[in-house]
Design an enzyme around this catalytic site. Structure first.
Site, PDB file in Angstrom:
ATOM      1  CB  SER A   1      35.574  11.924  85.288  1.00  0.00           C
ATOM      2  OG  SER A   1      35.594  10.366  85.486  1.00  0.00           O
TER       3      SER A   1
ATOM      4  CB  ALA B   1      38.554   1.517  81.035  1.00  0.00           C
TER       5      ALA B   1
ATOM      6  N   GLY C   1      33.664   4.159  76.272  1.00  0.00           N
ATOM      7  CA  GLY C   1      32.596   4.913  75.661  1.00  0.00           C
ATOM      8  C   GLY C   1      31.646   5.430  75.992  1.00  0.00           C
ATOM      9  N   GLY C   2      31.793   5.619  77.504  1.00  0.00           N
ATOM     10  CA  GLY C   2      30.813   6.275  78.442  1.00  0.00           C
ATOM     11  C   GLY C   2      30.675   7.722  78.169  1.00  0.00           C
TER      12      GLY C   2
ATOM     13  CD  GLU D   1      37.941   7.515  74.606  1.00  0.00           C
ATOM     14  OE1 GLU D   1      37.960   8.257  75.574  1.00  0.00           O
ATOM     15  OE2 GLU D   1      37.173   6.632  74.561  1.00  0.00           O
TER      16      GLU D   1
END
Length: 228
Positions: A30, A85, A97-98, A105
């Site tokens: 986001s 992050a 990694g959310g 990445e």
């Protein structure tokens, strides 16, 4: 000030670091959404020649939407990568990694000449571990990897889809085990996790961050690795 405004502020700030002619790693999430948006605007307004290397289908779609030409690691080196992050420690180690895109990445971010992280202030922590470590696993290895993570002291849970039945499937066609750990040595745990057969990659990014741009209610804070 709402959280989206903080994220947009750091995205705008990061765009100032980009020079004409560079190849830019385009992170996922986001916060990075705003970076990609404003990078595209700057490219159009200043007629810059910039190539982007997306780290996910999401960032690829956004790059196309905002007029950023894309390339790949097979064709170009990365001058600068900008990514978000889920946690940033006081030593600038990360958990990412959310968005389940941490494998590509890490590939792009670790190969960049400069790696810049953009976050809002809620992501700053003294030590990593409040956020679970995403571990991407080959589907056939789910049970043995789960057992190995438990033996290491982790508490793994397979990530389930929200608007689909069953597990989340990564861009690479794999599952994600979100695993809680008491993390004392991020760099050591990162290596140990990747030594488990069936693990493709994990969400600990230790020792590769050059700069963190933090959006705070009071303004922008910049933390440089060399100043720690």
């Amino acid at each position: 000030m709402n959280m989206d405004l903080l994220k947009e502020n750091v995205g705008k700030e990061a765009v100032k670091l980009i020079d004409d002619g560079q190849v830019v790693g385009l992170g996922t999430g986001s916060t990075t959404h705003f970076f990609i948006k404003h990078l595209g605007m700057r490219i159009q307004e200043e007629e810059l020649e910039i190539l982007g290397i997306p780290t996910s289908f999401q960032s690829l779609i956004l790059a196309r939407e905002f007029g950023i030409k894309v390339t790949s690691l097979d064709e170009h080196d990365v001058d600068i990568a900008v990514d978000g992050a889920d946690e940033v420690s006081s030593q600038l180690d990360l958990i990412k990694g959310g968005g389940a895109a941490h494998t590509i990445e890490k590939l792009v971010d670790s190969n960049a000449k400069k790696f810049v992280v953009i976050v809002d202030e809620s992501k700053l922590v003294d030590n990593l571990g409040e956020f679970p470590v995403p571990v991407e696993v080959i589907p056939d290895s789910l049970r043995p990897v789960t057992n190995a993570l438990i033996q290491m002291g982790g508490k793994p849970e397979i990530r389930m889809g929200i608007r689909k039945d069953g597990p989340v499937i990564t861009d690479n066609g794999n599952f994600v085990l979100d695993t809680k750990f008491d993390i004392e040595d991020p760099a050591k745990l990162e290596v140990e996790l990747n030594s488990i057969p069936g693990v493709l990659e994990n969400g600990i990014f230790a020792g590769i961050t050059d700069k963190v741009i933090v959006g705070k209610m009071s303004g922008i804070e910049v933390i440089n690795k060399e100043e720690l």
